[in-house]
Design a protein around this motif. Structure first.
Motif, short mmCIF file in Angstrom:
data_model
loop_
_atom_site.label_atom_id
_atom_site.label_comp_id
_atom_site.label_asym_id
_atom_site.label_seq_id
_atom_site.Cartn_x
_atom_site.Cartn_y
_atom_site.Cartn_z
N LEU A 1 0.83 -1.21 0.00
CA LEU A 1 0.00 0.00 0.00
C LEU A 1 0.86 1.26 0.00
O LEU A 1 0.57 2.23 -0.71
N LEU A 2 1.93 1.24 0.79
CA LEU A 2 2.83 2.40 0.83
C LEU A 2 3.52 2.59 -0.52
O LEU A 2 3.69 3.73 -0.99
N ALA A 3 3.92 1.47 -1.15
CA ALA A 3 4.56 1.55 -2.47
C ALA A 3 3.61 2.09 -3.53
O ALA A 3 4.05 2.67 -4.52
N ALA A 4 2.31 1.90 -3.32
CA ALA A 4 1.31 2.40 -4.26
C ALA A 4 1.04 3.89 -4.06
O ALA A 4 0.22 4.48 -4.78
N GLY A 5 1.71 4.49 -3.08
CA GLY A 5 1.57 5.92 -2.86
C GLY A 5 0.54 6.31 -1.83
O GLY A 5 0.17 7.49 -1.73
N ILE A 6 0.06 5.34 -1.02
CA ILE A 6 -0.93 5.65 0.01
C ILE A 6 -0.22 6.23 1.23
O ILE A 6 0.78 5.66 1.69
N ALA B 1 -2.74 4.04 4.86
CA ALA B 1 -2.30 2.68 4.53
C ALA B 1 -2.62 1.73 5.68
O ALA B 1 -3.12 0.61 5.46
N LEU B 2 -2.34 2.15 6.93
CA LEU B 2 -2.64 1.32 8.09
C LEU B 2 -4.13 1.08 8.23
O LEU B 2 -4.58 -0.05 8.50
N ALA B 3 -4.93 2.14 8.04
CA ALA B 3 -6.38 2.01 8.17
C ALA B 3 -6.96 1.15 7.06
O ALA B 3 -7.84 0.31 7.31
N THR B 4 -6.49 1.34 5.84
CA THR B 4 -6.99 0.55 4.71
C THR B 4 -6.59 -0.90 4.86
O THR B 4 -7.35 -1.82 4.51
N ASN B 5 -5.40 -1.14 5.41
CA ASN B 5 -4.97 -2.51 5.66
C ASN B 5 -5.87 -3.18 6.70
O ASN B 5 -6.20 -4.36 6.57
N ALA C 1 -12.20 8.29 12.34
CA ALA C 1 -11.20 9.29 11.98
C ALA C 1 -11.18 9.57 10.47
O ALA C 1 -10.43 10.43 10.01
N GLY C 2 -11.98 8.82 9.70
CA GLY C 2 -12.07 9.03 8.25
C GLY C 2 -10.83 8.62 7.49
O GLY C 2 -10.53 9.20 6.44
N LEU C 3 -10.12 7.58 7.96
CA LEU C 3 -8.85 7.21 7.36
C LEU C 3 -8.90 6.15 6.25
O LEU C 3 -8.12 6.22 5.31
N PRO C 4 -9.77 5.13 6.33
CA PRO C 4 -9.71 4.07 5.30
C PRO C 4 -10.07 4.58 3.90
O PRO C 4 -10.93 5.47 3.74
N ILE C 5 -9.41 4.00 2.89
CA ILE C 5 -9.79 4.23 1.49
C ILE C 5 -10.71 3.08 1.11
O ILE C 5 -10.25 1.96 0.85
N TRP C 6 -12.00 3.34 1.09
CA TRP C 6 -12.99 2.27 1.03
C TRP C 6 -12.91 1.44 -0.24
O TRP C 6 -12.95 0.20 -0.19
N GLU C 7 -12.86 2.09 -1.39
CA GLU C 7 -12.86 1.34 -2.65
C GLU C 7 -11.66 0.40 -2.72
O GLU C 7 -11.80 -0.78 -3.10
N LEU C 8 -10.51 0.89 -2.34
CA LEU C 8 -9.30 0.07 -2.38
C LEU C 8 -9.35 -1.04 -1.34
O LEU C 8 -9.05 -2.21 -1.63
#
Length: 260
Positions: free
Chosen positions: A36-41, A46-50, A198-205
Motif C-alpha cells: 500500500l505504501l509503495a502504491a503511494g498511500i 495505509a494502516l487504516a486501509t490494511n 477518523a475518516g482514514l480508510p480508502i474504502w474502494e481500495l
C-alpha cells in the motif's frame, strides 16, 4: 486518489497471498502494508486501509474454524471482550502518540517468538498439562495487552497470540491458531471502527483488496486443519524472523550501511 487497474490488480494479488499466510501464522501485514505504501498511500491511510481489508480475511478464517467446530465462541467471550477494548484503546492512542519506542521493541518480541518455536522440544502440550493462566487472567492480561498492541501497531500480532495460547494456555498448534484468528478478527474490527471515525480508510481500495484476502484466508484455514503443525511451526518461525529482520533494517539501515 486515482489508482490504475494494474496497481489495483497487484494489490488484490498481494492481499490474497497475505490472507493465506495470515490464516496460518500471522504476518500478512508484512506484505500488504508495504504494498500500500509503495502504491503511494499515505502511512495513516495505509494502516487504516490494511485494517479494512484484513478484517475480511480474519473473518473468513475465523468463520471457517467456528463452522468446523475447531473453536467455540462461548468459551472465548471474555477474551473477545478484553481484546476488543484493548484494540480500541490502542487505535485511539496511536493517532496521538509517536510509536518509535514500541517499534524498537517489536523485533525483540518477534525473535523471541521464533526462538520459542524453533528451540522448544515439543509444542504439543501433554494431555495432563494445565494452563499457566486461568481463562479470566488470560483474557485480561493477554487479550487486553495484545489487543492494544494490534490497535496501536500490529506487526506479528497473530504470532504473539499463537505463542501465548501454546505457552500459557497449553493448547495444541491447530487449536491455538484457530483461537488466534478469532481474537485477531476482534482486534481488527475494534481498530477499524476507530479508524473509520477518523475518516482514514480508502474504502474502494480496501474492499477490493478484501476480496483477495477473504479467499486467501479461507484457503489458509483449510491448510491449517489439513496439515496442522507440519505447516504452522516453520511458517511462524519464518514470518516472525522475516518481520524482525525487516523492522531492524528499517530502523537501523543507515547505521548498517555506514559500517558495511
Amino acid at each position: 486518489m486515482e489508482i490504475s487497474f494494474e496497481i489495483m490488480a497487484l494489490l488484490v494479488a498481494v492481499a490474497t497471498l497475505a490472507g493465506f499466510i495470515d490464516a496460518m501464522a500471522g504476518g500478512g501485514g508484512l506484505l500488504t502494508v508495504p504494498a500500500l505504501l509503495a502504491a503511494g498511500i499515505p502511512p495513516a491511510q495505509a494502516l487504516a486501509t490494511n485494517k479494512l481489508q484484513s478484517s475480511f480475511g480474519s473473518f473468513s478464517a475465523s468463520w471457517y474454524f467456528i463452522r468446523t467446530g475447531t473453536v467455540q465462541l462461548k468459551t472465548m467471550w471474555l477474551s473477545i471482550a478484553c481484546t476488543f477494548v484493548g484494540a480500541g484503546i490502542g487505535a485511539e492512542v496511536v493517532q496521538h502518540v509517536k510509536a518509535d519506542v514500541l517499534m524498537s521493541i517489536i523485533p525483540i518480541i518477534l525473535i523471541a517468538i521464533s526462538s520459542y518455536f524453533l528451540f522448544s522440544s515439543s509444542i504439543t502440550p501433554h494431555p495432563d498439562d494445565k494452563p499457566k493462566l486461568s481463562e479470566a487472567a488470560f483474557a485480561f492480561i493477554i487479550g487486553g495487552s495484545v489487543g492494544f498492541y494490534d490497535g496501536f501497531l500490529g506487526p506479528g500480532t497473530g504470532s504473539i497470540f499463537t505463542v501465548c495460547f501454546v505457552a500459557l494456555g497449553r493448547y495444541g498448534l491447530v487449536a491455538a491458531t484457530a483461537r488466534t484468528k478469532v481474537l485477531n478478527f476482534t482486534s481488527n474490527i475494534a481498530a477499524l471502527t476507530f479508524f473509520i471515525f477518523a475518516g482514514l480508510p480508502i474504502w474502494e481500495l480496501g474492499l477490493t483488496m478484501a476480496v483477495g484476502g477473504f479467499i486467501g484466508a479461507r484457503m489458509g484455514a483449510r491448510v491449517v486443519l489439513g496439515k496442522g503443525q507440519k505447516i504452522i511451526r516453520p511458517l511462524v518461525i519464518f514470518m516472525s524472523m522475516t518481520m524482525a529482520i525487516k523492522l531492524l533494517w528499517e530502523q537501523h539501515s543507515q547505521w548498517l550501511q555506514a559500517i558495511f
